[in-house]
Write a protein that holds these residues in place. Structure first.
Motif, PDB file in Angstrom:
ATOM      1  N   GLU A   1     -53.402  11.522 -28.902  1.00  0.00           N
ATOM      2  CA  GLU A   1     -53.031  10.792 -27.815  1.00  0.00           C
ATOM      3  C   GLU A   1     -51.904  12.070 -26.730  1.00  0.00           C
ATOM      4  O   GLU A   1     -51.477  11.118 -25.462  1.00  0.00           O
ATOM      5  CB  GLU A   1     -52.020   9.720 -28.310  1.00  0.00           C
ATOM      6  N   ASN A   2     -51.849  13.078 -27.356  1.00  0.00           N
ATOM      7  CA  ASN A   2     -50.319  14.078 -26.505  1.00  0.00           C
ATOM      8  C   ASN A   2     -51.237  15.030 -25.343  1.00  0.00           C
ATOM      9  O   ASN A   2     -50.388  16.024 -25.435  1.00  0.00           O
ATOM     10  CB  ASN A   2     -49.580  14.786 -27.180  1.00  0.00           C
TER      11      ASN A   2
ATOM     12  N   ASP B   1     -59.249  22.070 -34.628  1.00  0.00           N
ATOM     13  CA  ASP B   1     -57.725  21.464 -36.351  1.00  0.00           C
ATOM     14  C   ASP B   1     -56.173  21.970 -35.006  1.00  0.00           C
ATOM     15  O   ASP B   1     -55.816  21.108 -36.481  1.00  0.00           O
ATOM     16  CB  ASP B   1     -57.717  23.155 -36.238  1.00  0.00           C
TER      17      ASP B   1
ATOM     18  N   VAL C   1     -47.418  22.366 -31.169  1.00  0.00           N
ATOM     19  CA  VAL C   1     -46.564  20.491 -31.558  1.00  0.00           C
ATOM     20  C   VAL C   1     -45.784  20.821 -30.350  1.00  0.00           C
ATOM     21  O   VAL C   1     -45.707  19.018 -30.453  1.00  0.00           O
ATOM     22  CB  VAL C   1     -47.231  20.209 -33.039  1.00  0.00           C
ATOM     23  N   SER C   2     -45.057  21.388 -30.917  1.00  0.00           N
ATOM     24  CA  SER C   2     -44.028  20.752 -30.002  1.00  0.00           C
ATOM     25  C   SER C   2     -43.821  20.697 -28.505  1.00  0.00           C
ATOM     26  O   SER C   2     -43.288  19.963 -28.341  1.00  0.00           O
ATOM     27  CB  SER C   2     -42.535  21.857 -30.353  1.00  0.00           C
TER      28      SER C   2
ATOM     29  N   LEU D   1     -54.918  17.927 -35.005  1.00  0.00           N
ATOM     30  CA  LEU D   1     -54.466  17.499 -36.008  1.00  0.00           C
ATOM     31  C   LEU D   1     -53.292  17.307 -35.817  1.00  0.00           C
ATOM     32  O   LEU D   1     -52.558  16.180 -36.023  1.00  0.00           O
ATOM     33  CB  LEU D   1     -55.496  17.531 -37.316  1.00  0.00           C
ATOM     34  N   GLY D   2     -52.407  18.442 -35.730  1.00  0.00           N
ATOM     35  CA  GLY D   2     -51.106  17.866 -36.149  1.00  0.00           C
ATOM     36  C   GLY D   2     -50.316  17.469 -34.336  1.00  0.00           C
ATOM     37  O   GLY D   2     -49.170  16.816 -34.378  1.00  0.00           O
ATOM     38  N   ILE D   3     -50.925  17.941 -33.667  1.00  0.00           N
ATOM     39  CA  ILE D   3     -50.750  17.532 -31.771  1.00  0.00           C
ATOM     40  C   ILE D   3     -50.574  16.400 -32.207  1.00  0.00           C
ATOM     41  O   ILE D   3     -49.721  16.075 -31.641  1.00  0.00           O
ATOM     42  CB  ILE D   3     -51.511  18.104 -31.094  1.00  0.00           C
ATOM     43  N   GLY D   4     -52.071  15.397 -31.909  1.00  0.00           N
ATOM     44  CA  GLY D   4     -52.156  14.282 -31.865  1.00  0.00           C
ATOM     45  C   GLY D   4     -52.857  13.878 -30.913  1.00  0.00           C
ATOM     46  O   GLY D   4     -52.380  14.616 -29.252  1.00  0.00           O
TER      47      GLY D   4
ATOM     48  N   LYS E   1     -46.031  17.903 -27.726  1.00  0.00           N
ATOM     49  CA  LYS E   1     -45.068  16.793 -28.052  1.00  0.00           C
ATOM     50  C   LYS E   1     -43.852  16.228 -26.177  1.00  0.00           C
ATOM     51  O   LYS E   1     -43.921  15.483 -26.124  1.00  0.00           O
ATOM     52  CB  LYS E   1     -44.669  16.777 -29.307  1.00  0.00           C
ATOM     53  N   GLN E   2     -43.806  17.344 -25.855  1.00  0.00           N
ATOM     54  CA  GLN E   2     -42.448  17.619 -25.091  1.00  0.00           C
ATOM     55  C   GLN E   2     -42.392  17.303 -23.819  1.00  0.00           C
ATOM     56  O   GLN E   2     -42.478  17.246 -23.226  1.00  0.00           O
ATOM     57  CB  GLN E   2     -41.102  18.234 -25.921  1.00  0.00           C
TER      58      GLN E   2
ATOM     59  N   LYS F   1     -45.581  16.026 -22.685  1.00  0.00           N
ATOM     60  CA  LYS F   1     -45.346  14.495 -23.392  1.00  0.00           C
ATOM     61  C   LYS F   1     -44.732  13.445 -22.180  1.00  0.00           C
ATOM     62  O   LYS F   1     -44.175  13.090 -21.622  1.00  0.00           O
ATOM     63  CB  LYS F   1     -46.094  14.160 -24.063  1.00  0.00           C
ATOM     64  N   ALA F   2     -43.612  13.728 -23.609  1.00  0.00           N
ATOM     65  CA  ALA F   2     -42.589  12.101 -23.343  1.00  0.00           C
ATOM     66  C   ALA F   2     -41.349  13.269 -21.927  1.00  0.00           C
ATOM     67  O   ALA F   2     -40.926  12.332 -21.550  1.00  0.00           O
ATOM     68  CB  ALA F   2     -41.136  12.894 -24.294  1.00  0.00           C
ATOM     69  N   ALA F   3     -42.289  14.001 -21.022  1.00  0.00           N
ATOM     70  CA  ALA F   3     -41.094  15.145 -20.270  1.00  0.00           C
ATOM     71  C   ALA F   3     -41.937  14.095 -18.927  1.00  0.00           C
ATOM     72  O   ALA F   3     -41.463  15.078 -17.607  1.00  0.00           O
ATOM     73  CB  ALA F   3     -40.754  15.854 -20.464  1.00  0.00           C
ATOM     74  N   GLY F   4     -42.134  13.184 -18.470  1.00  0.00           N
ATOM     75  CA  GLY F   4     -43.831  12.921 -17.962  1.00  0.00           C
ATOM     76  C   GLY F   4     -45.051  13.954 -17.244  1.00  0.00           C
ATOM     77  O   GLY F   4     -44.880  13.398 -16.628  1.00  0.00           O
TER      78      GLY F   4
END
Lengths: 302, 421
Positions: free
Chosen positions: B296-297, B288, B262-263, B291-294, B266-267, B269-272
């Motif tokens: 959209e990420n 499965d 997940v980290s 669900l945790g990652i989302g 998410k990271q 995506k946030a870093a472009g």
């Protein structure tokens, strides 16, 4: 601007960002363990409460208040503080206050508490991880130049950390409550003798520490997972930061978070993640061997 | 005085707890010494089924997963899928006229506990077969128990290979089945020459990346520009992301697991870093994990699996409908859940072919068995106890599902690949 300069700029930001993450997760424990001497193994689960709060509010805003979807995150942080803090007060009252003079028993008891809380999360929210739907602006990045991306969630965590650290420092050093806390921690009998209600101070300080953990948990939904055991991912690093900094010094915690974050971020860039972690931990062990009291120690006559 | 009393009480409690744990262990031993006599007794009643808990009306099977602890995140789906399969088999009349009855044990994400519970299932309950385990560590822990007691285990997870036991059937893919075809596809599709391998630091990602590296270098004639491992549960991927940006590999090949997964996304995506500017192929994200990652990420990245919930075939439509009817409309099905679902069905076919519940006979009868009703399409048991199955590449969607963009032919399982070790 060439690529390598851009990478260096982003790497510098990454170091700072790691520093803020470490500091934010350690802030609550710096009070609970550092100031009060309570080895709270359930600290990670208070983070998890914050994470689930964000998740619940994201569900609520998605279903009933779509207009609120862009800003619910900040409300979640406040609610997380209140929820985790209140639970902290209850836990202090029912369990911790009976164990103040028995740190090792506290370790066992809070370890048990953490297992109970994890299973409770699992029963309520299910064993699978969940994901709070974060607003798009929060998961984006700033682009000062074409080659540089500055993650906005990193900036938010930084802002939050600065705010909370300043708040905690102010509360501890410039308010009546802070003076009472420090007096109680340094000499309980004497503090009691001069009229400080030490039981109340203990309860409030523990609640504050847990509330801060809740805030950290809410903020970390932007960079990490939300699941029954998510909080346990942070617990080792959290203790590491507080112990390395010198348990009783808040400045020590700040310095320690900075040192560990910079070492880690820098070594990671030049070697694989596992090796960087080994190197960082070895360094911490070596320094702790030379200075068992940590980076900063409070000089108090016992 | 009050305090010391409390302390005494706590000490008493913890000593009592310790004793009860010890006692559990002793009970296990006692049971095993008793089991000889017991099994003879039950053999007499069940009519030549090798001392197994099989009567005229029912066959007792075990289920051994982590319902609690860290691994519950992953194993819950397997528990659900196996229960669904067993329920459906019972509705059809069971196996050789006997309904399956489940004894569920909790491995609690702890490997010694897995071994302990396996022993309990085999030696005290005499279960005819066990559906269970998820991590390789738990499988390795129970393997000696299954081999010594001659039990039968159906293991659902895709894994690193390098294992083959008479007592185990592997219903997930071994590493070469999951890795090679996916790399071939992405190399062709994206004209990829440079690869960056990333993994969590334990046996499965390391073995898988080793196979991937050999394939990239020797078969695809590409270059591995980085290979990195991060401790399990790691949450800070900023430096790694910067390194990826500096290297600009054609493909990032990711085998990150658990909370780290997940980290990591998410990271990124946030870093472009998104699918628009970076191709990423993973073998560790199923519905499965989404669900945790989302979703959209994760949009636009590829995953190589043998099964996706979105597979468009009649078997799968029925399976998904039955799963959602039982576990709710929002439930998702990942690759491993589907593989777990195959276990009871393959067991049923094995017993029916052998016309016996006897483990040796079921094992002997199993190779060559075909399951045409599998949600993934068609599978066949190989003499090496793994399954012939296809590989699919799925494109991650924002709603947490995958769109299948590639499907291989039927792949032969090869748990000991020459030239890849």
């Amino acid at each position: 601007m060439n690529i390598s300069a851009a990478i260096w700029a982003m790497q510098a930001f990454n170091g700072l960002s790691t520093f803020c993450v470490l500091l934010l997760m350690a802030l609550g424990l710096a009070i609970v363990f550092g100031q009060m001497g309570v080895i709270n193994m359930a600290h990670g689960e208070f983070l998890t409460i914050g994470a689930y709060t964000t998740y619940l509010l994201s569900e609520v805003s998605e279903r009933w208040l779509p207009a609120f979807a862009n800003w619910y995150f900040f409300v979640a942080i406040a609610v997380a503080f209140v929820l985790a803090g209140s639970l902290g007060l209850v836990v202090e009252h029912l369990m911790i206050r009976k164990l103040y003079r028995r740190p090792l028993d506290t370790l066992l008891a809070t370890w048990g508490l953490s297992l109970i809380m994890q299973q409770a999360f699992r029963s309520v929210f299910g064993a699978r991880e969940v994901s709070a739907k974060l607003p798009d602006w929060l998961m984006g990045s700033l682009k000062p130049t074409a080659a540089i991306d500055i993650p906005i969630n990193g900036l938010v965590v930084m802002g939050l950390t600065t705010l909370l650290t300043a708040g905690v420092l102010f509360a501890l050093f410039y308010t009546r409550f802070g003076i009472d806390v420090r007096a109680t921690m340094q000499n309980r009998t004497m503090a009691s003798a001069v009229g400080i209600n030490t039981a109340r101070i203990d309860r409030l300080a523990f609640g504050l520490g847990c509330g801060l953990a809740g805030v950290a948990g809410a903020a970390f939904t932007t960079i990490g997972s939300t699941g029954p055991t998510s909080g346990s991912l942070y617990i080792v690093d959290t203790f590491l930061v507080v112990v390395f900094g010198g348990a009783q010094s808040l400045f020590g915690t700040i310095a320690s978070a900075f040192t560990i974050a910079q070492t880690q971020a820098t070594t990671e860039f030049f070697m694989t993640g596992s090796m960087a972690k080994v190197l960082t931990l070895s360094l911490v062990i070596l320094i702790l061997m030379a200075r068992p009291q940590g980076l900063f120690a409070l000089k108090v006559r016992r | 005085m009050h305090r010391s009393l409390n302390r005494e009480r706590l000490t008493t409690v913890s000593v009592a707890a310790l004793l009860s744990i010890l006692q559990l262990g002793m009970t296990g031993c006692k049971d095993s010494s008793k089991s000889v006599g017991e099994s003879q007794a039950s053999a007499a009643t069940s009519g030549g089924t090798g001392g197994l808990a099989v009567t005229e009306k029912e066959v007792v099977v075990g289920q051994l997963h982590s319902a609690t602890g860290t691994m519950a995140i992953s194993e819950t789906g397997s528990i659900e899928a196996e229960r669904l399969a067993i329920e459906q088999i019972n509705d059809m009349g069971g196996i050789l006229g006997r309904k399956m009855r489940i004894i569920q044990e909790d491995g609690a994400s702890d490997w010694p506990t897995f071994a302990e519970k396996a022993k309990l299932l085999l030696e005290a309950d005499h279960v005819a077969s066990v559906f269970g385990c998820w991590t390789s560590a738990s499988r390795k822990a129970v393997l000696p128990v299954f081999e010594k007691d001659n039990g039968l285990l159906y293991y659902p997870t895709f894994y690193e290979g390098l294992e083959q036991s008479k007592n185990v059937f592997y219903t997930g893919q071994e590493a070469t089945q999951q890795i090679l075809a996916g790399l071939d596809w992405i190399q062709k599709e994206k004209n990829a020459k440079t690869f960056y391998l990333i993994g969590s630091d334990y046996i499965w990602p390391r073995t898988s990346n080793k196979i991937a590296r050999k394939h990239i270098e020797n078969v695809l004639h590409g270059t591995v520009v980085g290979e990195e491992y991060y401790p399990l549960g790691y949450t800070q991927f900023g430096s790694l992301i910067n390194k990826i940006k500096a290297q600009k590999p054609d493909v990032v090949y990711a085998i990150v697991v658990g909370g780290s997964n997940v980290s990591f996304y998410k990271q990124l995506k946030a870093a472009g870093v998104t699918a628009e500017n970076q191709t990423l192929l993973t073998i560790s994200v199923t519905e499965d994990e989404m669900l945790g990652i989302g979703g959209e990420n994760m949009v636009g990245y590829y995953a190589a699996m043998k099964y996706f919930q979105s597979l468009d075939n009649e078997n799968n439509k029925k399976f998904v409908a039955a799963f959602k009817a039982k576990y709710g409309p929002n439930s998702v099905i990942g690759d491993v859940s589907q593989a777990a679902y195959l276990g009871p069905w393959l067991y049923k076919l094995g017993v029916e072919k052998a016309q016996s519940f006897d483990v040796d006979k079921v094992v002997a009868a199993s190779p060559g068995i075909e399951l045409t009703t599998a949600p993934e399409g068609y599978v066949k048991i190989h003499p090496n106890h793994h399954l012939w199955s296809k590989l699919r590449v799925g494109l991650a969607q924002a709603d947490g599902q995958f769109k299948v963009v590639y499907e291989s032919g039927l792949l032969e399982p090869n748990p000991f690949p020459k030239g890849y070790q």
